[in-house]
Scaffold this active site. Structure first.
Site, PDB file in Angstrom:
ATOM      1  N   SER A   1     -15.613  -2.518 -10.716  1.00 15.58           N
ATOM      2  CA  SER A   1     -16.673  -1.692 -10.137  1.00 15.58           C
ATOM      3  C   SER A   1     -17.918  -1.714 -11.015  1.00 15.58           C
ATOM      4  CB  SER A   1     -16.161  -0.255 -10.038  1.00 15.58           C
ATOM      5  OG  SER A   1     -17.217   0.625  -9.750  1.00 15.58           O
TER       6      SER A   1
ATOM      7  N   ASP B   1       0.868  -1.184   0.000  1.00 17.60           N
ATOM      8  CA  ASP B   1       0.000   0.000   0.000  1.00 17.60           C
ATOM      9  C   ASP B   1       0.899   1.227   0.000  1.00 17.60           C
ATOM     10  OD1 ASP B   1      -3.246   0.195   1.140  1.00 17.60           O
ATOM     11  OD2 ASP B   1      -2.066   2.015   0.809  1.00 17.60           O
TER      12      ASP B   1
ATOM     13  N   LYS C   1     -11.371   1.045 -14.924  1.00 18.47           N
ATOM     14  CA  LYS C   1     -11.671  -0.311 -14.429  1.00 18.47           C
ATOM     15  C   LYS C   1     -11.980  -1.238 -15.605  1.00 18.47           C
ATOM     16  CE  LYS C   1     -11.035   0.202 -10.057  1.00 18.47           C
ATOM     17  NZ  LYS C   1     -10.072  -0.599  -9.314  1.00 18.47           N
TER      18      LYS C   1
ATOM     19  N   TYR D   1     -13.132   7.005 -14.107  1.00 19.42           N
ATOM     20  CA  TYR D   1     -12.936   5.937 -13.122  1.00 19.42           C
ATOM     21  C   TYR D   1     -13.437   4.607 -13.690  1.00 19.42           C
ATOM     22  CZ  TYR D   1     -13.819   2.992  -9.077  1.00 19.42           C
ATOM     23  OH  TYR D   1     -13.868   1.920  -8.220  1.00 19.42           O
TER      24      TYR D   1
HETATM   25  N1  UFG Z   1     -25.649  10.777  -1.644  1.00 17.08           N
HETATM   26  C1  UFG Z   1     -26.376  11.786  -1.028  1.00 17.08           C
HETATM   27  N2  UFG Z   1     -25.732  12.570  -0.136  1.00 17.08           N
HETATM   28  C2  UFG Z   1     -24.410  12.416   0.179  1.00 17.08           C
HETATM   29  C3  UFG Z   1     -23.678  11.378  -0.473  1.00 17.08           C
HETATM   30  C4  UFG Z   1     -24.346  10.572  -1.371  1.00 17.08           C
HETATM   31  O1  UFG Z   1     -27.566  11.968  -1.284  1.00 17.08           O
HETATM   32  O2  UFG Z   1     -23.878  13.189   0.978  1.00 17.08           O
HETATM   33  C5  UFG Z   1     -26.374   9.913  -2.595  1.00 17.08           C
HETATM   34  C6  UFG Z   1     -25.766   9.911  -3.986  1.00 17.08           C
HETATM   35  O3  UFG Z   1     -26.245  11.019  -4.722  1.00 17.08           O
HETATM   36  C7  UFG Z   1     -26.258   8.555  -4.513  1.00 17.08           C
HETATM   37  C8  UFG Z   1     -26.252   7.662  -3.260  1.00 17.08           C
HETATM   38  O4  UFG Z   1     -26.252   8.577  -2.150  1.00 17.08           O
HETATM   39  O5  UFG Z   1     -27.575   8.703  -4.962  1.00 17.08           O
HETATM   40  C9  UFG Z   1     -25.036   6.787  -3.158  1.00 17.08           C
HETATM   41  O6  UFG Z   1     -23.889   7.589  -3.342  1.00 17.08           O
HETATM   42  P1  UFG Z   1     -22.408   7.102  -2.941  1.00 17.08           P
HETATM   43  O7  UFG Z   1     -21.493   8.247  -3.237  1.00 17.08           O
HETATM   44  O8  UFG Z   1     -22.424   6.554  -1.556  1.00 17.08           O
HETATM   45  O9  UFG Z   1     -22.130   5.889  -3.921  1.00 17.08           O
HETATM   46  P2  UFG Z   1     -22.245   5.824  -5.515  1.00 17.08           P
HETATM   47  O10 UFG Z   1     -23.432   4.977  -5.819  1.00 17.08           O
HETATM   48  O11 UFG Z   1     -22.199   7.136  -6.148  1.00 17.08           O
HETATM   49  O12 UFG Z   1     -20.853   5.146  -5.880  1.00 17.08           O
HETATM   50  C10 UFG Z   1     -20.560   3.809  -5.678  1.00 17.08           C
HETATM   51  C11 UFG Z   1     -19.075   3.634  -5.445  1.00 17.08           C
HETATM   52  C12 UFG Z   1     -18.294   4.050  -6.649  1.00 17.08           C
HETATM   53  C13 UFG Z   1     -18.780   3.280  -7.855  1.00 17.08           C
HETATM   54  C14 UFG Z   1     -20.274   3.436  -7.994  1.00 17.08           C
HETATM   55  C15 UFG Z   1     -20.725   2.524  -9.070  1.00 17.08           C
HETATM   56  O13 UFG Z   1     -18.669   4.380  -4.325  1.00 17.08           O
HETATM   57  O14 UFG Z   1     -16.921   3.766  -6.468  1.00 17.08           O
HETATM   58  O15 UFG Z   1     -20.933   3.077  -6.795  1.00 17.08           O
HETATM   59  O16 UFG Z   1     -22.027   2.613  -9.261  1.00 17.08           O
HETATM   60  F1  UFG Z   1     -18.204   3.756  -8.955  1.00 17.08           F
END
Ligand code: UFG
Length: 325
Positions: A117, A31, A145, A141
Site C-alpha cells: 500500500s 478467503d 505492509k 496498517y
Molecule cells: N474523505 C472525505 N469524506 C469521506 C471519506 C473520505 O472527505 O466521507 C476524504 C479523505 O479525508 C481523504 C480522501 O477523501 O482526503 C480519500 O480518502 P479515502 O478514505 O477514500 O482513502 P485514503 O486516501 O485515506 O486511503 C487509501 C486507502 C488506504 C491506504 C491509503 C494510502 O484506502 O488503504 O490510501 O494512502 F492506506
C-alpha cells in the site's frame, strides 16, 4: 498458470480472479469472508473458506491444486482501526501471513505477488512519490505492509522466494460484476455514490484548509481493473525478471472536491455537501510516480480516467444499491 489468490472474495481479489480467469489462468481462492463476500466469486471457482494460517486447508490447497504462484491480498485494511487495534493488524497482516510463506516454502512454491500500500510511505517527501522515497509509515496498517515487504526480502535471501510487492494508491471503480463494498465504508467514492443514490444525508468532505489549489486533499485514484492487471503483469515479470517493489497509481491526483463535482456530473444527482473538520492522519497530497511499473512490468493504467472510474462505480452501485447484502 494455476494461481492461489488469498483474499479472493474481497474488492480487489474478486477482480483479480475475474481477470485471471478471463486471461486463461486457473484460480483457487482462499478467503475467510471477514471482509470478503460470498457473492464476490466467479461461479465455479473453488474458494476455500479459511484463514491464511489454516495449515490443514493450506496443505489441502497445495496438495490438490498445486498452484505455481500465490497472489496474497488477504489483509485487514482500515487505517483508523489499525491505530486503535494494532494487535489485529500485526496478527492478520504479519503473523498469519507468515504461515502462508511457510507453507509456500514447504511445497516449493517460489513466486508471490503481494498487496502492499501507499500507506508504507507516510507523509510524502516529494510529489509524485517514487519508490526511492524511504518508507515511513504513520499508522500500524502501513507498518504491517512495510514489515511484510521486508519479510519477503529476507525470505528471498534465505529461501529463494521471488516476490513483487505492489503499493496501491487509491483503488476505485468496478467491473460489471464486482465492485467496492466495505463494512464500514470509509472511502470517498463509494460514500459519494451512496449519498447520490440514497439522498438521505449530506456528503461530508473532511477539511478544505489543506495546502492544495481548492483546499481539499488530493489523491491518486486507480481503476481496480488496472490494479488487477498489475498483478498479472507482475506474475509474468517473475517468470524472468528480479523481485521488486512497485507503485501502482495513475500518476495524476484529483482533489476531493473534483471527485465530488465529477460524481455530481456523472450521476446527474444533486449531492448535498458539508465541509467538516479534517480527518486525523490525512496527508494533503498522495500521488504516485508509476514510471518504474511502466518500465519494468510493462504496466500502464488504461482505465483510470476519472470519468471512467466514477462511471463504472456508479453503474455497479445502481445495479447493486446495497452492494453484496
Ligand atoms: N474523505 C472525505 N469524506 C469521506 C471519506 C473520505 O472527505 O466521507 C476524504 C479523505 O479525508 C481523504 C480522501 O477523501 O482526503 C480519500 O480518502 P479515502 O478514505 O477514500 O482513502 P485514503 O486516501 O485515506 O486511503 C487509501 C486507502 C488506504 C491506504 C491509503 C494510502 O484506502 O488503504 O490510501 O494512502 F492506506
Amino acid at each position: 498458470m494455476k494461481i492461489l489468490v488469498t483474499g479472493s472474495a474481497g474488492y480487489i481479489g474478486s477482480v483479480v480472479c475475474e481477470l485471471l480467469i478471463e486471461q486463461g489462468h486457473s484460480v483457487v481462492g482462499l478467503d475467510n469472508f471477514g471482509n470478503g463476500h460470498q457473492q464476490a466469486s466467479i461461479p465455479g471457482t473453488m474458494t476455500y473458506n479459511a484463514n491464511v494460517n489454516d495449515e490443514e486447508q493450506l496443505d489441502s490447497i497445495f496438495t490438490n491444486h498445486e498452484p505455481e504462484a500465490v497472489i496474497h491480498l488477504a489483509a485487514k485494511s482500515l487505517v483508523g482501526e489499525s491505530v486503535t487495534n494494532p494487535s489485529k493488524y500485526y496478527g492478520a497482516n504479519v503473523v498469519e501471513s507468515l504461515a502462508l510463506l511457510q507453507k509456500m516454502t514447504e511445497y516449493g512454491v517460489t513466486k508471490i505477488v503481494f498487496s502492499s500500500s501507499a500507506a508504507v510511505y507516510g507523509e510524502p517527501e516529494k510529489t509524485p512519490i517514487t519508490e526511492k522515497q524511504a518508507p515511513n509509515p504513520i499508522n500500524p496498517y502501513g507498518e504491517t505492509k512495510r514489515a511484510f515487504e521486508e519479510i519477503l526480502k529476507w525470505y528471498e535471501h534465505a529461501y529463494g522466494l521471488r516476490y513483487i510487492a505492489l503499493r496501491y494508491f487509491n483503488a476505485a471503480g468496478a467491473t460489471s460484476l464486482f465492485g467496492e463494498h466495505h463494512t464500514p465504508e470509509t472511502h470517498l467514492i463509494p460514500i459519494i455514490l451512496d449519498v447520490a443514490l440514497q439522498q438521505d444525508r449530506p456528503m461530508k468532505i473532511f477539511g478544505d484548509d489543506y495546502e492544495t489549489p481548492d483546499g481539499t486533499c488530493i489523491r491518486d485514484y486507480v481503476h481496480v481493473i488496472d490494479i488487477a492487471n498489475a498483478h498479472i503483469d507482475a506474475l509474468r515479470s517473475l517468470e524472468k525478471k528480479p523481485s521488486g517493489i512497485y507503485n501502482i497509481g495513475n500518476g495524476i491526483g484529483f482533489s476531493n472536491r473534483e471527485i465530488y463535482e465529477t460524481a455530481k456530473q456523472i450521476t446527474g444527482q444533486n449531492i448535498p455537501l458539508q465541509i467538516t473538520p479534517r480527518r486525523d492522519g490525512d496527508p494533503a497530497i498522495l500521488v504516485a510516480s508509476n514510471d518504474k511499473a511502466g518500465n519494468d512490468l510493462g504496466w500502464n493504467a488504461k482505465h483510470s480516467e476519472l470519468a471512467e472510474i466514477i462511471q463504472s462505480a456508479w453503474d455497479w452501485k445502481k445495479k447493486f444499491p446495497h452492494g453484496y447484502e
